[in-house]
Design a protein around this motif. Structure first.
Motif, PDB file in Angstrom:
ATOM      1  N   SER B 242      10.564 -34.139 -13.808  1.00  0.00           N
ATOM      2  CA  SER B 242       9.413 -34.275 -12.903  1.00  0.00           C
ATOM      3  C   SER B 242       8.706 -32.929 -12.694  1.00  0.00           C
ATOM      4  O   SER B 242       7.491 -32.878 -12.555  1.00  0.00           O
ATOM      5  N   ALA B 243       9.481 -31.826 -12.747  1.00  0.00           N
ATOM      6  CA  ALA B 243       8.879 -30.497 -12.584  1.00  0.00           C
ATOM      7  C   ALA B 243       8.061 -30.122 -13.821  1.00  0.00           C
ATOM      8  O   ALA B 243       6.973 -29.552 -13.720  1.00  0.00           O
ATOM      9  N   LYS B 244       8.593 -30.457 -15.011  1.00  0.00           N
ATOM     10  CA  LYS B 244       7.851 -30.193 -16.256  1.00  0.00           C
ATOM     11  C   LYS B 244       6.517 -30.921 -16.233  1.00  0.00           C
ATOM     12  O   LYS B 244       5.474 -30.369 -16.567  1.00  0.00           O
ATOM     13  N   LEU B 245       6.598 -32.192 -15.820  1.00  0.00           N
ATOM     14  CA  LEU B 245       5.409 -33.027 -15.818  1.00  0.00           C
ATOM     15  C   LEU B 245       4.376 -32.492 -14.828  1.00  0.00           C
ATOM     16  O   LEU B 245       3.182 -32.390 -15.145  1.00  0.00           O
ATOM     17  N   THR B 246       4.841 -32.109 -13.640  1.00  0.00           N
ATOM     18  CA  THR B 246       3.943 -31.582 -12.619  1.00  0.00           C
ATOM     19  C   THR B 246       3.228 -30.332 -13.132  1.00  0.00           C
ATOM     20  O   THR B 246       2.020 -30.170 -12.956  1.00  0.00           O
ATOM     21  N   GLU B 247       4.008 -29.463 -13.806  1.00  0.00           N
ATOM     22  CA  GLU B 247       3.437 -28.221 -14.331  1.00  0.00           C
ATOM     23  C   GLU B 247       2.347 -28.525 -15.363  1.00  0.00           C
ATOM     24  O   GLU B 247       1.263 -27.935 -15.334  1.00  0.00           O
ATOM     25  N   LEU B 248       2.623 -29.473 -16.277  1.00  0.00           N
ATOM     26  CA  LEU B 248       1.657 -29.819 -17.319  1.00  0.00           C
ATOM     27  C   LEU B 248       0.403 -30.463 -16.724  1.00  0.00           C
ATOM     28  O   LEU B 248      -0.718 -30.194 -17.165  1.00  0.00           O
ATOM     29  N   LEU B 249       0.585 -31.300 -15.690  1.00  0.00           N
ATOM     30  CA  LEU B 249      -0.574 -31.939 -15.047  1.00  0.00           C
ATOM     31  C   LEU B 249      -1.433 -30.883 -14.349  1.00  0.00           C
ATOM     32  O   LEU B 249      -2.659 -30.908 -14.438  1.00  0.00           O
ATOM     33  N   ALA B 250      -0.765 -29.935 -13.670  1.00  0.00           N
ATOM     34  CA  ALA B 250      -1.483 -28.885 -12.958  1.00  0.00           C
ATOM     35  C   ALA B 250      -2.322 -28.064 -13.949  1.00  0.00           C
ATOM     36  O   ALA B 250      -3.446 -27.667 -13.648  1.00  0.00           O
ATOM     37  N   GLN B 251      -1.756 -27.823 -15.144  1.00  0.00           N
ATOM     38  CA  GLN B 251      -2.500 -27.066 -16.165  1.00  0.00           C
ATOM     39  C   GLN B 251      -3.792 -27.762 -16.560  1.00  0.00           C
ATOM     40  O   GLN B 251      -4.735 -27.137 -17.021  1.00  0.00           O
ATOM     41  N   ARG B 252      -3.835 -29.079 -16.412  1.00  0.00           N
ATOM     42  CA  ARG B 252      -5.050 -29.824 -16.745  1.00  0.00           C
ATOM     43  C   ARG B 252      -5.964 -29.991 -15.537  1.00  0.00           C
ATOM     44  O   ARG B 252      -6.917 -30.780 -15.574  1.00  0.00           O
ATOM     45  N   GLY B 253      -5.629 -29.317 -14.450  1.00  0.00           N
ATOM     46  CA  GLY B 253      -6.486 -29.351 -13.274  1.00  0.00           C
ATOM     47  C   GLY B 253      -6.311 -30.593 -12.409  1.00  0.00           C
ATOM     48  O   GLY B 253      -7.109 -30.856 -11.507  1.00  0.00           O
ATOM     49  N   VAL B 254      -5.259 -31.364 -12.688  1.00  0.00           N
ATOM     50  CA  VAL B 254      -5.029 -32.577 -11.910  1.00  0.00           C
ATOM     51  C   VAL B 254      -4.370 -32.216 -10.572  1.00  0.00           C
ATOM     52  O   VAL B 254      -3.594 -31.269 -10.494  1.00  0.00           O
ATOM     53  N   ALA B 255      -4.717 -32.954  -9.517  1.00  0.00           N
ATOM     54  CA  ALA B 255      -4.080 -32.739  -8.216  1.00  0.00           C
ATOM     55  C   ALA B 255      -2.596 -33.102  -8.314  1.00  0.00           C
ATOM     56  O   ALA B 255      -2.261 -34.191  -8.785  1.00  0.00           O
ATOM     57  N   VAL B 256      -1.717 -32.171  -7.908  1.00  0.00           N
ATOM     58  CA  VAL B 256      -0.273 -32.430  -7.980  1.00  0.00           C
ATOM     59  C   VAL B 256       0.379 -32.140  -6.632  1.00  0.00           C
ATOM     60  O   VAL B 256      -0.196 -31.413  -5.816  1.00  0.00           O
ATOM     61  N   PRO B 257       1.564 -32.705  -6.383  1.00  0.00           N
ATOM     62  CA  PRO B 257       2.229 -32.439  -5.101  1.00  0.00           C
ATOM     63  C   PRO B 257       2.551 -30.948  -4.929  1.00  0.00           C
ATOM     64  O   PRO B 257       2.785 -30.249  -5.916  1.00  0.00           O
ATOM     65  N   ALA B 258       2.556 -30.479  -3.681  1.00  0.00           N
ATOM     66  CA  ALA B 258       2.761 -29.050  -3.408  1.00  0.00           C
ATOM     67  C   ALA B 258       4.223 -28.650  -3.610  1.00  0.00           C
ATOM     68  O   ALA B 258       4.517 -27.504  -3.890  1.00  0.00           O
ATOM     69  N   HIS B 259       5.150 -29.603  -3.465  1.00  0.00           N
ATOM     70  CA  HIS B 259       6.566 -29.263  -3.573  1.00  0.00           C
ATOM     71  C   HIS B 259       7.248 -30.113  -4.631  1.00  0.00           C
ATOM     72  O   HIS B 259       6.716 -31.134  -5.049  1.00  0.00           O
ATOM     73  N   TYR B 260       8.457 -29.660  -5.001  1.00  0.00           N
ATOM     74  CA  TYR B 260       9.221 -30.403  -6.004  1.00  0.00           C
ATOM     75  C   TYR B 260       9.530 -31.819  -5.530  1.00  0.00           C
ATOM     76  O   TYR B 260       9.974 -32.017  -4.403  1.00  0.00           O
ATOM     77  N   LEU B 261       9.259 -32.785  -6.369  1.00  0.00           N
ATOM     78  CA  LEU B 261       9.645 -34.164  -6.093  1.00  0.00           C
ATOM     79  C   LEU B 261      10.506 -34.655  -7.245  1.00  0.00           C
ATOM     80  O   LEU B 261      10.256 -34.293  -8.389  1.00  0.00           O
ATOM     81  N   ASP B 262      11.517 -35.486  -6.951  1.00  0.00           N
ATOM     82  CA  ASP B 262      12.289 -36.058  -8.062  1.00  0.00           C
ATOM     83  C   ASP B 262      11.450 -37.157  -8.712  1.00  0.00           C
ATOM     84  O   ASP B 262      10.355 -37.473  -8.252  1.00  0.00           O
ATOM     85  N   GLU B 263      11.974 -37.751  -9.790  1.00  0.00           N
ATOM     86  CA  GLU B 263      11.167 -38.676 -10.592  1.00  0.00           C
ATOM     87  C   GLU B 263      10.619 -39.847  -9.793  1.00  0.00           C
ATOM     88  O   GLU B 263       9.441 -40.174  -9.890  1.00  0.00           O
ATOM     89  N   GLY B 264      11.494 -40.450  -8.981  1.00  0.00           N
ATOM     90  CA  GLY B 264      11.068 -41.612  -8.206  1.00  0.00           C
ATOM     91  C   GLY B 264       9.945 -41.259  -7.239  1.00  0.00           C
ATOM     92  O   GLY B 264       8.924 -41.953  -7.162  1.00  0.00           O
ATOM     93  N   SER B 265      10.115 -40.135  -6.514  1.00  0.00           N
ATOM     94  CA  SER B 265       9.107 -39.733  -5.530  1.00  0.00           C
ATOM     95  C   SER B 265       7.822 -39.317  -6.225  1.00  0.00           C
ATOM     96  O   SER B 265       6.729 -39.557  -5.716  1.00  0.00           O
ATOM     97  N   LEU B 266       7.943 -38.683  -7.397  1.00  0.00           N
ATOM     98  CA  LEU B 266       6.737 -38.269  -8.120  1.00  0.00           C
ATOM     99  C   LEU B 266       5.952 -39.508  -8.577  1.00  0.00           C
ATOM    100  O   LEU B 266       4.725 -39.539  -8.469  1.00  0.00           O
TER     101      LEU B 266
END
Lengths: 291, 277
Positions: B242-266
């Motif tokens: 979920s952290a890898k995915l969040t990082e990649l989404l953020a690189q594309r300028g997508v709004a992402v959660p401010a803190h680490y979320l596990d897969e289900g919460s993400l």
């Protein structure tokens, strides 16, 4: 070099009360210069299969074509040695087989066994050590003083020193930490991409299959139950579940998101592929619209 | 009171230039699950060997359940600790699964009646009772580790140490043994110390201690530690999916959660976010 199986059957201890058929009517092709992954549950016949790739085992029925050699039940055990050089196998936990006084001597042991002079063997060993990224100062150390990841690389270098056309690896990343796992997988892909080495990888890591393999062979109970690209093999989640195989993490997550109105086509198998399809379906940072 | 109390522990191997464990201090409360993480060669396994007295520290102290670990007390201290090692094939002695589980009790002169009862209890606890007459060598990796765990549970330890106990297993075997341990821990109020580089195993812990070059460099909850994203690789852990995915989404300028979320919460967060588009 291409290797193909033509209706291969293999029995352990045939003709005894312990007779056990480990391979059943296996036909498959391992294309030259490509990356092939072999997956399947423990006991599905994966390890028996790879021992046929350089005639460590000979088929009980059917035949195996290794380059221009044909191996069947009648093949004499003489003259098989060149095959062991052309097709190198890195077995599970290969660091258990290290034995020499120094790292360099251990890596040079293989070439020396094939009649190469000691000086040439040393040169081949040095080159192999460089290929796997072992620092020069490690070469004079005892292999037993190294970390798990380094020992694994020494063992792989020992096989690479023979300059095989085909490299077979049985779970080469098992027991390594994440950094060690990544290093080994990077090395293997580099050998395939830069030297057109044919790679056969046995693994339980579906994320590695999705990321690196061009062909996938799925084994179950001694038979090949599916063959194709990762996209084909991972396309049917129900079939995979029936065979107790997992989806790559990205595909699993995409499937979860699909239940909440997201749409994916084709099913993404890597994080990058997932994000490429996912990003356009999400709002941009700061509330901008993403069109 | 802390069930494990380690203070200023240092150990250096004879041939090496730097200590493998360097001035380490930590406490573990009874009933806690603590993970110790670090890359290969960071000193994790040396620490485990010190805790059960396989190695003797150069300096510093270890107190286990109120007893100071010394040459004289080491056998008593080991009564309270059960340890499951990395390679399941290196720890079998019995010809059958049941014999193997009985081995630890034989060493402790437990009477035969009690032994038979406890073998059954322990094998039932780990879900391996139906395999009692099988040869350990013929089991899968996950099953072998469950038998090893049963052997440990049969002597009723207060503390369970897992030394990379899941690292040689396939993903299925891994989740299998982790679920078994989780259940046992809750039922028996065990204290668990897991030395690991598996992200799923670390995620089970109440807190994670990060060791590097023999020193503790960080202590955090899994939630807080996973915020480190790609820096986790240097700590010997993988980056959670979920952290890898969040990082990649953020690189594309997508709004992402401010803190680490596990897969289900993400997944929840993402589908809610999608509704605002």
């Amino acid at each position: 070099m291409e290797i193909s199986f033509d209706k291969v059957g293999f029995w352990y201890q045939p003709g005894t009360p312990f007779a056990f058929q480990a391979l059943k009517d296996v036909s498959l092709t391992i294309p030259s210069g490509q990356f092939t992954a072999v997956i399947g549950h423990t006991g599905s016949g994966k390890s028996t299969l790879i021992q046929h790739l350089n005639a460590l085992l000979k088929p009980t029925t059917g035949r195996v074509l290794i380059g221009d050699r044909t191996i069947d039940a009648k093949t004499s055990n003489k003259h098989l040695k060149p095959l062991r050089k052309t097709v190198g196998i890195v077995f599970q936990f290969p660091e258990n087989q290290l034995f020499e006084e120094t790292v360099l001597k251990d890596i040079a042991f293989g070439p020396q066994n094939f009649g190469v002079t000691s000086q040439a063997a040393t040169e081949m060993a040095q080159q192999a050590a460089k290929q796997v990224g072992l620092a020069d100062e490690l070469l004079t150390r005892s292999p037993f003083e190294l970390s798990g990841g380094q020992m694994r690389r020494v063992a792989i270098a020992g096989v690479l020193a023979l300059r095989p056309d085909v490299l077979v690896l049985d779970e080469p990343t098992a027991g390594l930490d994440p950094r060690g796992r990544r290093d080994v997988m990077t090395l293997v892909t580099k050998l395939q991409r830069e030297q057109q080495m044919t790679i056969v990888l046995i693994t339980h890591q579906m994320d590695d299959v999705a990321r690196y393999a061009q062909n996938v062979v799925v084994m179950a109970k001694g038979a090949v139950v599916k063959q194709g690209t990762p996209q084909t093999v991972f396309s049917d989640a129900n079939w995979l579940a029936d065979h107790q195989l997992a989806l790559p993490s990205a595909a699993e997550f995409a499937a979860q998101l699909s239940q909440h109105g997201f749409h994916f086509d084709p099913l993404p198998l890597t994080e990058e592929a997932l994000v490429a399809q996912l990003a356009p379906q999400l709002p941009l940072k700061g509330g901008q619209h993403n069109e | 009171m802390a069930i494990i109390s380690v203070s200023n522990l240092t150990y250096q191997y004879a041939q090496s230039e730097a200590p493998a464990v360097n001035d380490v201090t930590f406490d573990v409360e009874a009933g806690d699950w603590v993970a110790i993480v670090g890359h290969n060669g960071s000193g994790k396994s040396t620490l485990a060997k010190l805790l059960i007295g396989i190695l003797a520290a150069d300096s510093g102290t270890i107190d286990i359940a109120g007893t100071r670990l010394t040459e004289a007390s080491v056998w008593d201290v080991r009564e309270t600790i059960g340890m499951v090692f990395q390679n399941p094939d290196n720890q079998f002695v019995g010809a059958t699964v049941a014999d193997d589980v009985a081995f630890g009790m034989e060493n402790r002169h437990v009477s035969r009646d009690v032994m038979i009862r406890r073998v059954k209890e322990a094998l039932l606890q780990v879900g391996m009772w139906e395999f009692r007459d099988r040869e350990p060598a013929r089991l899968s990796g996950g099953q072998k580790q469950r038998v090893a765990l049963a052997g440990v549970m049969a002597v009723a330890p207060k503390i369970l140490i897992l030394d990379e106990a899941t690292s040689m297993l396939d993903p299925e075997g891994r989740s299998d043994i982790l679920n078994t341990i989780k259940t046992l821990k809750q039922k028996l109020n065990l204290t668990v110390l897991s030395i690991t580089h598996d992200i799923d195993e670390a995620a089970q812990a109440d807190r994670i201690l990060v060791i590097d070059d023999g020193r503790f460099i960080e202590e955090a909850t899994p939630q807080a530690l996973f915020e480190h994203g790609s820096d986790l690789i240097a700590m010997g852990l993988d980056v959670p999916f979920s952290a890898k995915l969040t990082e990649l989404l953020a690189q594309r300028g997508v709004a992402v959660p401010a803190h680490y979320l596990d897969e289900g919460s993400l997944a929840d967060w993402l589908w809610k976010s999608r509704l605002t588009k």
